[in-house]
Design a protein around this motif. Sequence first.
Motif, PDB file in Angstrom:
ATOM      1  N   HIS A  50       0.866  -1.175   0.000  1.00 46.12           N
ATOM      2  CA  HIS A  50       0.000   0.000   0.000  1.00 46.12           C
ATOM      3  C   HIS A  50       0.904   1.227   0.000  1.00 46.12           C
ATOM      4  CE1 HIS A  50      -3.489  -2.470   0.883  1.00 46.12           C
ATOM      5  NE2 HIS A  50      -2.884  -2.984   1.932  1.00 46.12           N
ATOM      6  N   PRO A  51       0.450   2.362  -0.544  1.00 52.71           N
ATOM      7  CA  PRO A  51       1.294   3.565  -0.550  1.00 52.71           C
ATOM      8  C   PRO A  51       1.791   3.907   0.861  1.00 52.71           C
ATOM      9  CG  PRO A  51      -0.656   3.912  -1.891  1.00 52.71           C
ATOM     10  CD  PRO A  51      -0.845   2.593  -1.182  1.00 52.71           C
ATOM     11  N   GLY A  52       3.112   3.988   0.990  1.00 50.33           N
ATOM     12  CA  GLY A  52       3.713   4.353   2.267  1.00 50.33           C
ATOM     13  C   GLY A  52       3.882   3.213   3.253  1.00 50.33           C
ATOM     14  N   TRP A  53       3.467   2.005   2.888  1.00 48.43           N
ATOM     15  CA  TRP A  53       3.564   0.841   3.776  1.00 48.43           C
ATOM     16  C   TRP A  53       4.767  -0.012   3.374  1.00 48.43           C
ATOM     17  CZ3 TRP A  53      -1.229  -1.922   5.974  1.00 48.43           C
ATOM     18  CH2 TRP A  53      -2.263  -1.020   6.251  1.00 48.43           C
TER      19      TRP A  53
ATOM     20  N   VAL B 184     -11.196  13.320   0.641  1.00 44.79           N
ATOM     21  CA  VAL B 184      -9.819  13.603   0.234  1.00 44.79           C
ATOM     22  C   VAL B 184      -9.550  12.893  -1.085  1.00 44.79           C
ATOM     23  CG1 VAL B 184      -7.394  13.327   0.862  1.00 44.79           C
ATOM     24  CG2 VAL B 184      -9.083  13.790   2.637  1.00 44.79           C
ATOM     25  N   GLY B 185      -8.937  13.599  -2.022  1.00 44.55           N
ATOM     26  CA  GLY B 185      -8.560  12.988  -3.289  1.00 44.55           C
ATOM     27  C   GLY B 185      -7.108  12.552  -3.244  1.00 44.55           C
ATOM     28  N   GLN B 186      -6.818  11.450  -3.888  1.00 43.38           N
ATOM     29  CA  GLN B 186      -5.450  10.946  -3.913  1.00 43.38           C
ATOM     30  C   GLN B 186      -5.208  10.264  -5.255  1.00 43.38           C
ATOM     31  OE1 GLN B 186      -4.626   7.928  -0.960  1.00 43.38           O
ATOM     32  NE2 GLN B 186      -2.432   8.150  -1.155  1.00 43.38           N
ATOM     33  N   LEU B 187      -3.992  10.398  -5.756  1.00 44.92           N
ATOM     34  CA  LEU B 187      -3.612   9.761  -7.011  1.00 44.92           C
ATOM     35  C   LEU B 187      -2.568   8.700  -6.705  1.00 44.92           C
ATOM     36  CD1 LEU B 187      -4.776  10.749  -9.684  1.00 44.92           C
ATOM     37  CD2 LEU B 187      -2.593  11.847 -10.159  1.00 44.92           C
ATOM     38  N   VAL B 188      -2.846   7.458  -7.135  1.00 42.49           N
ATOM     39  CA  VAL B 188      -1.938   6.340  -6.892  1.00 42.49           C
ATOM     40  C   VAL B 188      -1.780   5.571  -8.205  1.00 42.49           C
ATOM     41  CG1 VAL B 188      -1.688   4.129  -5.662  1.00 42.49           C
ATOM     42  CG2 VAL B 188      -2.604   6.122  -4.450  1.00 42.49           C
ATOM     43  N   VAL B 189      -0.540   5.228  -8.544  1.00 42.82           N
ATOM     44  CA  VAL B 189      -0.339   4.326  -9.672  1.00 42.82           C
ATOM     45  C   VAL B 189      -0.236   2.920  -9.096  1.00 42.82           C
ATOM     46  CG1 VAL B 189       0.650   5.931 -11.331  1.00 42.82           C
ATOM     47  CG2 VAL B 189       2.145   4.820  -9.691  1.00 42.82           C
ATOM     48  N   ALA B 190      -0.872   1.976  -9.762  1.00 41.96           N
ATOM     49  CA  ALA B 190      -0.926   0.621  -9.218  1.00 41.96           C
ATOM     50  C   ALA B 190      -0.532  -0.411 -10.258  1.00 41.96           C
ATOM     51  CB  ALA B 190      -2.331   0.312  -8.713  1.00 41.96           C
ATOM     52  N   THR B 191       0.066  -1.486  -9.754  1.00 49.12           N
ATOM     53  CA  THR B 191       0.359  -2.664 -10.549  1.00 49.12           C
ATOM     54  C   THR B 191      -0.312  -3.836  -9.853  1.00 49.12           C
ATOM     55  OG1 THR B 191       2.512  -1.776 -11.201  1.00 49.12           O
ATOM     56  CG2 THR B 191       2.178  -4.141 -11.479  1.00 49.12           C
ATOM     57  N   ASN B 192      -1.165  -4.529 -10.573  1.00 47.25           N
ATOM     58  CA  ASN B 192      -1.848  -5.709 -10.053  1.00 47.25           C
ATOM     59  C   ASN B 192      -1.450  -6.901 -10.913  1.00 47.25           C
ATOM     60  OD1 ASN B 192      -3.317  -4.209  -8.097  1.00 47.25           O
ATOM     61  ND2 ASN B 192      -4.764  -3.597  -9.682  1.00 47.25           N
ATOM     62  N   VAL B 193      -0.923  -7.938 -10.261  1.00 50.19           N
ATOM     63  CA  VAL B 193      -0.512  -9.138 -10.975  1.00 50.19           C
ATOM     64  C   VAL B 193      -1.512 -10.246 -10.658  1.00 50.19           C
ATOM     65  CG1 VAL B 193       1.344 -10.789 -11.381  1.00 50.19           C
ATOM     66  CG2 VAL B 193       1.907  -8.428 -10.755  1.00 50.19           C
ATOM     67  N   PHE B 194      -2.050 -10.847 -11.695  1.00 48.79           N
ATOM     68  CA  PHE B 194      -3.038 -11.919 -11.562  1.00 48.79           C
ATOM     69  C   PHE B 194      -2.472 -13.230 -12.083  1.00 48.79           C
ATOM     70  CE2 PHE B 194      -5.530  -8.060 -11.640  1.00 48.79           C
ATOM     71  CZ  PHE B 194      -6.587  -8.310 -10.777  1.00 48.79           C
TER      72      PHE B 194
ATOM     73  N   VAL C 193       1.377   9.295  -6.380  1.00 49.28           N
ATOM     74  CA  VAL C 193       1.870  10.171  -7.433  1.00 49.28           C
ATOM     75  C   VAL C 193       2.000  11.562  -6.832  1.00 49.28           C
ATOM     76  CG1 VAL C 193       1.356  11.215  -9.674  1.00 49.28           C
ATOM     77  CG2 VAL C 193       0.732   8.832  -9.234  1.00 49.28           C
ATOM     78  N   LEU C 194       3.193  12.121  -6.907  1.00 49.27           N
ATOM     79  CA  LEU C 194       3.393  13.482  -6.417  1.00 49.27           C
ATOM     80  C   LEU C 194       2.840  14.469  -7.438  1.00 49.27           C
ATOM     81  CD1 LEU C 194       7.014  13.328  -4.973  1.00 49.27           C
ATOM     82  CD2 LEU C 194       4.851  13.205  -3.751  1.00 49.27           C
ATOM     83  N   THR C 195       2.071  15.432  -6.957  1.00 52.40           N
ATOM     84  CA  THR C 195       1.539  16.470  -7.833  1.00 52.40           C
ATOM     85  C   THR C 195       2.368  17.735  -7.649  1.00 52.40           C
ATOM     86  OG1 THR C 195       0.013  17.253  -6.148  1.00 52.40           O
ATOM     87  CG2 THR C 195      -0.783  15.511  -7.624  1.00 52.40           C
ATOM     88  N   ASP C 196       2.171  18.715  -8.503  1.00 53.01           N
ATOM     89  CA  ASP C 196       2.903  19.980  -8.386  1.00 53.01           C
ATOM     90  C   ASP C 196       2.686  20.620  -7.024  1.00 53.01           C
ATOM     91  OD1 ASP C 196       3.953  19.702 -10.891  1.00 53.01           O
ATOM     92  OD2 ASP C 196       2.435  20.936 -11.871  1.00 53.01           O
ATOM     93  N   SER C 197       1.460  20.544  -6.505  1.00 54.59           N
ATOM     94  CA  SER C 197       1.185  21.171  -5.204  1.00 54.59           C
ATOM     95  C   SER C 197       1.939  20.458  -4.088  1.00 54.59           C
ATOM     96  CB  SER C 197      -0.321  21.186  -4.914  1.00 54.59           C
ATOM     97  OG  SER C 197      -0.823  19.864  -4.844  1.00 54.59           O
ATOM     98  N   ASP C 198       2.147  19.151  -4.211  1.00 50.15           N
ATOM     99  CA  ASP C 198       2.947  18.420  -3.207  1.00 50.15           C
ATOM    100  C   ASP C 198       4.373  18.928  -3.202  1.00 50.15           C
ATOM    101  OD1 ASP C 198       0.827  16.798  -2.490  1.00 50.15           O
ATOM    102  OD2 ASP C 198       1.384  15.190  -3.857  1.00 50.15           O
ATOM    103  N   ASP C 199       4.944  19.151  -4.401  1.00 50.60           N
ATOM    104  CA  ASP C 199       6.322  19.643  -4.506  1.00 50.60           C
ATOM    105  C   ASP C 199       6.463  21.023  -3.889  1.00 50.60           C
ATOM    106  OD1 ASP C 199       7.025  17.334  -5.845  1.00 50.60           O
ATOM    107  OD2 ASP C 199       6.838  18.221  -7.835  1.00 50.60           O
TER     108      ASP C 199
END
Length: 147
Positions: A41-44, A107-117, A134-140
């Motif tokens: 999970h993001p950050g885990w 809260v909105g969040q953008l995450v890129v994911a890879t799922n393997v089946f 995903v880091l956005t411009d505002s995060d930077d």
Amino acid sequence: MSRTDIEAVEEANTAFYAAMEQGDFDTLSALWLEDEISCVHPGWPVLSGRGEVLRSYALIMSHTEYIQFFLTDTKVALIGDTALVTCTENILSGGPSPEAGELGPLVGQLVVATNVFRRTPEGWRLWSHHGSPVLTDSDDEEEEGSG
């Protein structure tokens, strides 16, 4: 008309996110392979094995009042009995607010994911999920301003 393997993988991927949205732990559990699974999970840290992975989803579900996934940029690659799905999770979520019974701010969040089946006799099952924020411009800008 029979479904193609790619359609079946897309259906399994959609079912995974639908189970999360509905807080349906039983369906979510059934979508995973029985052994040798992993999840990030993001950050885990990396979670390995059915017990650790499913406990993480139980924890997330118990602390998330509302979650909705809008998937974009979904791509499926298939080699034999293994399928790789990449996508962007556009997540809208909220937890309980201090006022009993009301939903807190969304809260909105953008995450890129890879799922393997993996293909099983019961259908396509998740082998691994990896989500990365995903880091956005505002995060930077926030990070630069806080230094």
